[in-house]
Design a protein around this motif. Structure first.
Motif: not given
Length: 445
Positions: A54, A372, A374, A381, A385, A391, A393-394, A412, A416
């Motif tokens: 990650d 977040l 997406f 992604a 970072k 944060y 997400f894929t 999604k 979470l």
């Protein structure tokens, strides 16, 4: 989602056995391509991808940096006469070194900790006298104050660049950038396969700062060589200037060099280092990088833990300064999303982005809410970072229209655990990527 300032850790002999242990703290691992060979570089890439999948990877090119060769550890005493040559004494193999010095020149070793005055110079050797003593080790940098370079990228850089891209680097660090032309050349070669992080460490770069930042995907305040180049007394002002310009133009900025330097050999940081880290957080850097502390230090895990704790404590007490919005429709939407999140007491801003640009626009405004991100692209992604408060997400699916996009983000976010008001920011999937033109206040029961 409590720490918004990112941690970059340099992978080296001290950290390579601890990658799995530190993966929850480290957002980006740095591989310094100035050290090792193709086999060790490949091994480090595979180690990160296996044990910390990650995390993102920054591959740092050496640039035209002069370095001491393999000399082990040598104690240099004041007044001692030393010899520089390609094969004995203080080993320096680059011909540029001997071309750039003359009798009377003062050279600086190991980020300026050791000073030597040159007495005589031949074609491939030189003799000097130690002015400031210290312990010199292999591969430490050599600085020649006021030396002007004609180029920032070398043939070796381009060779290592191809290697790093083939191994899957997310960011390429350009050392000793002199002008925006170095960045343009690198980006032409990279062709959007990685973000270009320009390291500001030459006075020539400071003089071309705005243009360099404008062309770059991100910037690093490389305080080691920069401090030697411009004078330590000028470093605080220039550091603030680099951070300010980077935030103004919406480019992630990394603070680097001697962050927790005392932890190379001590289990605790100094008070001054703790204050330095806190001040950097207050100034609003996106990330803070550890170098020798994790690459060759005796306490790599402790250094990462302390950096994490200092950042979290600092973020809890002081909000970073928010730059003014840019005069564009895209940035107006991003700015409005931050205002909307604060007025509606939304704890989350959900950003859908195919290129990463919408994410960067929101991140640069330093919202109180968590961001977040997406994206349908795992490459994007990994890149975002590096950005403050993001944060990523894929998504396995790529929404075809706005209604489908909102439905996807609702699902999604529920998964979470997000509840209450939610601000959604995105670009219309039917339009070209890179646009930010949707703002919606959404509620999740």
């Amino acid at each position: 989602m409590s720490r918004k300032t990112r941690i970059v850790a340099t992978l080296g002999p001290s950290l390579e056995k601890l990658v799995d242990k530190v993966k929850d703290y480290v957002d980006v691992f740095r591989i310094n391509l100035a050290h090792g060979d193709s086999d060790s570089h490949k091994r480090y890439f595979e180690l990160i991808k296996t044990q910390a999948p990650d995390s993102s990877i920054l591959a740092d090119l050496p640039g035209p940096k002069l370095r001491v060769g393999d000399i082990g550890k040598v104690e240099l005493k004041r007044g001692q006469e030393v010899v520089f040559s390609p094969d004995h004494g203080i080993i320096v193999q680059e011909a540029l070194f001997y071309k750039s010095i003359k009798p009377g020149s003062t050279i600086l070793l190991s980020d300026g900790l050791i000073r030597i005055r040159i007495k005589t110079v031949d074609k491939d050797s030189a003799v000097g006298e130690v002015l400031t003593p210290g312990v010199l080790t292999s591969r430490k940098g050599i600085n020649i104050p006021d030396m002007t370079l004609d180029y920032g990228l070398t043939d070796n850089d381009f060779r290592l660049l191809d290697e790093a891209l083939s191994l899957g680097a997310d960011y390429i660090g350009l050392s000793f950038v002199l002008s925006e032309n170095d960045v343009i050349k690198a980006k032409e070669k990279i062709n959007n396969r990685a973000w270009v992080i320009s390291k500001i460490e030459k006075n020539q770069a400071v003089n071309r700062l705005f243009k360099i930042v404008e062309e770059s995907d991100g910037v690093m305040v490389a305080r080691g060589d920069l401090g030697v180049e411009i004078g330590l007394e000028n470093l605080p002002y220039v550091q603030r200037k680099i951070i300010k310009v980077s935030k103004l133009l919406g480019k992630p900025v990394i603070l680097a060099t001697q962050v927790l330097e005392s932890m190379v050999s001590n289990p605790l940081p100094s008070r001054a280092e703790v204050i330095d880290v806190a001040n950097s957080v207050y100034q609003g850097v996106d990330a803070i990088m550890l170098s020798d502390e994790t690459a060759v230090g005796q306490y790599p895990f402790e250094a990462i833990q302390y950096l994490n704790n200092i950042i979290k404590s600092s973020e809890d007490k002081v909000k970073p300064m928010r730059p003014s919005p840019m005069k564009s429709t895209d940035d107006a939407v991003a700015f409005s999303s931050v205002s909307l999140s604060e007025l509606s007491k939304s704890e989350v801003i959900a950003v859908h982005s195919r290129s990463g640009l919408s994410v960067i626009r929101v991140s640069r405004l330093r919202p109180k809410a968590s961001i977040l991100a997406f994206t349908p692209d795992p490459v994007v992604a990994r890149r975002v970072k590096l950005c403050w408060g993001v944060y990523p997400f894929t998504l396995n699916e790529n929404p075809g229209d706005l209604n489908e996009l909102v439905t996807t983000l609702d699902k999604k976010c529920r998964e979470l655990g997000v509840r209450g008001n939610l601000v959604i920011v995105a670009g219309d999937p039917k339009m070209e990527s890179g646009r930010t033109n949707l703002l919606k206040l959404h509620h999740i029961d």
